[in-house]
Design an enzyme around this catalytic site. Structure first.
Site, PDB file in Angstrom:
ATOM      1  N   THR A 155       0.931  -1.295   0.075  1.00  0.00           N
ATOM      2  CA  THR A 155      -0.018   0.017  -0.026  1.00  0.00           C
ATOM      3  C   THR A 155       0.758   1.169  -0.036  1.00  0.00           C
ATOM      4  O   THR A 155       2.096   1.267   0.331  1.00  0.00           O
ATOM      5  CB  THR A 155      -0.962   0.139   1.262  1.00  0.00           C
ATOM      6  N   ASP A 209       4.663   1.220   1.133  1.00  0.00           N
ATOM      7  CA  ASP A 209       5.484   1.615   0.146  1.00  0.00           C
ATOM      8  C   ASP A 209       6.234   3.054   0.673  1.00  0.00           C
ATOM      9  O   ASP A 209       5.532   3.999   0.224  1.00  0.00           O
ATOM     10  CB  ASP A 209       5.252   1.886  -1.156  1.00  0.00           C
ATOM     11  N   ASP A 268      -6.782  -2.179  -3.562  1.00  0.00           N
ATOM     12  CA  ASP A 268      -7.707  -1.580  -4.420  1.00  0.00           C
ATOM     13  C   ASP A 268      -9.064  -2.442  -4.990  1.00  0.00           C
ATOM     14  O   ASP A 268      -9.743  -2.106  -5.474  1.00  0.00           O
ATOM     15  CB  ASP A 268      -7.367  -0.399  -5.324  1.00  0.00           C
ATOM     16  N   GLU A 310       3.689 -11.914 -12.194  1.00  0.00           N
ATOM     17  CA  GLU A 310       3.143 -12.972 -11.700  1.00  0.00           C
ATOM     18  C   GLU A 310       4.109 -14.159 -11.998  1.00  0.00           C
ATOM     19  O   GLU A 310       4.276 -15.073 -11.091  1.00  0.00           O
ATOM     20  CB  GLU A 310       1.754 -13.080 -11.797  1.00  0.00           C
ATOM     21  N   THR A 329     -10.946  -4.134  -9.304  1.00  0.00           N
ATOM     22  CA  THR A 329     -11.395  -2.833  -9.562  1.00  0.00           C
ATOM     23  C   THR A 329     -10.342  -1.656  -9.180  1.00  0.00           C
ATOM     24  O   THR A 329      -9.387  -2.134  -8.709  1.00  0.00           O
ATOM     25  CB  THR A 329     -12.574  -2.701  -8.354  1.00  0.00           C
ATOM     26  N   ARG A 330     -10.407  -0.416  -9.779  1.00  0.00           N
ATOM     27  CA  ARG A 330      -9.515   0.385  -9.477  1.00  0.00           C
ATOM     28  C   ARG A 330     -10.268   1.675  -9.209  1.00  0.00           C
ATOM     29  O   ARG A 330     -11.456   1.876  -9.793  1.00  0.00           O
ATOM     30  CB  ARG A 330      -8.559   0.724 -10.683  1.00  0.00           C
TER      31      ARG A 330
HETATM   32  N1  UDP Z   1       1.377   0.250  -4.554  1.00  0.00           N
HETATM   33  C1  UDP Z   1       2.262   0.613  -4.037  1.00  0.00           C
HETATM   34  N2  UDP Z   1       3.442   1.513  -4.535  1.00  0.00           N
HETATM   35  C2  UDP Z   1       3.000   2.282  -5.522  1.00  0.00           C
HETATM   36  C3  UDP Z   1       2.064   1.904  -6.394  1.00  0.00           C
HETATM   37  C4  UDP Z   1       1.074   0.625  -5.759  1.00  0.00           C
HETATM   38  O1  UDP Z   1       2.682  -0.207  -2.938  1.00  0.00           O
HETATM   39  O2  UDP Z   1       3.975   3.088  -6.052  1.00  0.00           O
HETATM   40  C5  UDP Z   1       0.558  -0.799  -4.396  1.00  0.00           C
HETATM   41  C6  UDP Z   1      -1.095  -0.573  -4.290  1.00  0.00           C
HETATM   42  O3  UDP Z   1      -1.452   0.032  -3.138  1.00  0.00           O
HETATM   43  C7  UDP Z   1      -1.705  -1.748  -4.652  1.00  0.00           C
HETATM   44  C8  UDP Z   1      -0.474  -2.578  -5.371  1.00  0.00           C
HETATM   45  O4  UDP Z   1       0.583  -1.990  -5.064  1.00  0.00           O
HETATM   46  O5  UDP Z   1      -1.823  -2.459  -3.395  1.00  0.00           O
HETATM   47  C9  UDP Z   1      -0.849  -2.622  -6.706  1.00  0.00           C
HETATM   48  O6  UDP Z   1      -0.861  -1.158  -7.388  1.00  0.00           O
HETATM   49  P1  UDP Z   1      -2.208  -0.651  -8.263  1.00  0.00           P
HETATM   50  O7  UDP Z   1      -3.431  -1.129  -7.466  1.00  0.00           O
HETATM   51  O8  UDP Z   1      -1.956   0.805  -8.391  1.00  0.00           O
HETATM   52  O9  UDP Z   1      -1.945  -1.535  -9.545  1.00  0.00           O
HETATM   53  P2  UDP Z   1      -2.872  -1.988 -10.532  1.00  0.00           P
HETATM   54  O10 UDP Z   1      -4.127  -2.317 -10.178  1.00  0.00           O
HETATM   55  O11 UDP Z   1      -2.849  -0.633 -11.502  1.00  0.00           O
HETATM   56  O12 UDP Z   1      -2.277  -3.175 -11.321  1.00  0.00           O
HETATM   57 MN    MN Z   2      -5.100  -2.177  -8.320  1.00  0.00          MN
END
Ligand code: UDP
Ligand code: MN
Length: 324
Positions: A82, A112, A185, A270, A298-299
């Site tokens: 997070t 982070d 998210d 992954e 979801t975003r």
């Molecule tokens: N996250 C993080 N540092 C960052 C960006 C994201 O720790 O600089 C975390 C974010 O809180 C989430 C996970 O990494 O739990 C994935 O990020 P995000 O949801 O933005 O990725 P996406 O859904 O776009 O793949």
């Molecule tokens: Mn995400």
């Protein structure tokens, strides 16, 4: 007629003596108590019946108590990276309240950031969940800039790896458990955790609203994964989203080098972990042979702060001591 006091006394005396003698004769006489006994034995019978009923109820409750206790269920370790942004608290509140419904869960939250923040510390302390709070800042050169498209750099990589390291340092091969990487998210159905719990090595299932599709999913035939329904880079070794698999703690402890590759090509994060753990044939399909969507990628929309910014310029910004 003249009533003589003496006669009255004699009659009174005789009546009393006869009454007394009758009473004495009745003593020791067998009485007809059958009616009384019958109702008593009915009462005892009814009490016996009730006792048997209660004993059965106790047995039933004891049997139920023997069903896997929450402590006996394998622990689900949920790893969540997070980072600080306007919606962070909202995301973490929502996720924590989902996780509160899951038995025997341990939440590993990795910030982070250079230090643990007060917002996350307090949120975790008040969450009612079993948790571990870690932090590691993503190296500057790997951090996505505001202007970069969201797919440019992998996110949460060092954070997930730190959580793996924590598990390897604090848990033993003999400890049961399953590890799931849950971003802050996404949206998680409680049914997903029932599926995760029975993972033997690596389990997989569909993820909704991802990869430019309504869902992505492993394709299953005769109970085995034979490929993947995905449109984007289908030739990836494991074309799956982070939210679509779980790994047992034992497998991660037995393969101490397995980790996410910070340098992994886009979309291969992954795969970078899974490749060193499992082959496609070994994947365990969950969620009714991967036909049910129980997690959604979801975003959350970035909130617009136009008014806030304008007010700030006038020195009238909102009270910064109020946490959002
Ligand atoms: N996250 C993080 N540092 C960052 C960006 C994201 O720790 O600089 C975390 C974010 O809180 C989430 C996970 O990494 O739990 C994935 O990020 P995000 O949801 O933005 O990725 P996406 O859904 O776009 O793949
Ligand atoms: Mn995400």
């Amino acid at each position: 007629m003249k009533v003589k006091l003496k006669n009255v006394f004699v009659i009174y005396f005789l009546v009393s003596v006869i009454g007394l003698m009758y009473a004495l004769l009745q003593l020791g006489q067998p009485c007809d108590c059958t009616q009384h006994l019958k109702s008593t034995s009915d009462l005892i019978h009814a009490k016996d019946k009730k006792l048997v009923q209660l004993q059965n109820e106790v047995k039933r409750l004891q049997a139920r108590g023997k069903a896997p206790e929450p402590q006996m269920l394998p622990v689900i370790y949920v790893i969540t990276p997070t980072y600080a942004r306007l919606v962070q608290k909202a995301e973490l509140v929502r996720l924590s309240q989902t996780l509160l419904h899951v038995k025997n869960l341990h939440w590993i939250v990795v910030e982070d950031s250079a230090t643990k923040t007060q917002l996350v510390s307090e949120l975790l302390a008040q969450s009612g969940l079993r948790f571990t709070h870690l932090h590691v800042e993503t190296p500057k050169e790997h951090k996505r800039k505001e202007s970069d498209p969201n797919w440019l750099k992998p996110r949460g990589v060092e954070q997930r790896n730190l959580a793996l390291q924590w598990l390897r340092e604090n848990r033993q091969l003999s400890d049961g458990g399953v590890v799931y990487f849950a971003d802050d998210d996404n949206t998680y159905s409680l049914h997903l955790f029932d599926e995760i719990r029975s993972t033997k090595r690596v389990s997989v299932w569909p993820v909704g609203l991802v990869g430019g599709l309504r869902f992505e999913r492993p394709l299953v035939e005769h109970g085995k994964v034979i490929g993947f329904y995905t449109a984007w880079k289908p030739n990836r070794p494991f074309p799956m989203d982070m939210a679509g698999f779980a790994v047992t703690l034992q497998l991660l402890l037995a393969n101490r080098e397995a980790r996410f590759d910070l340098q992994a090509e886009r979309g291969y994060l992954e795969s970078s972990l899974l490749q060193s753990l499992v082959s496609i044939e070994e994947l365990e399909p969950k969620a009714e042979n991967c036909t049910k969507v129980m997690v959604w990628h979801t975003r959350t929309e970035k909130p617009k702060m136009k008014q806030e910014e304008q007010l700030q310029k006038q020195g009238l910004g909102s009270d910064p001591s109020i946490e959002v």
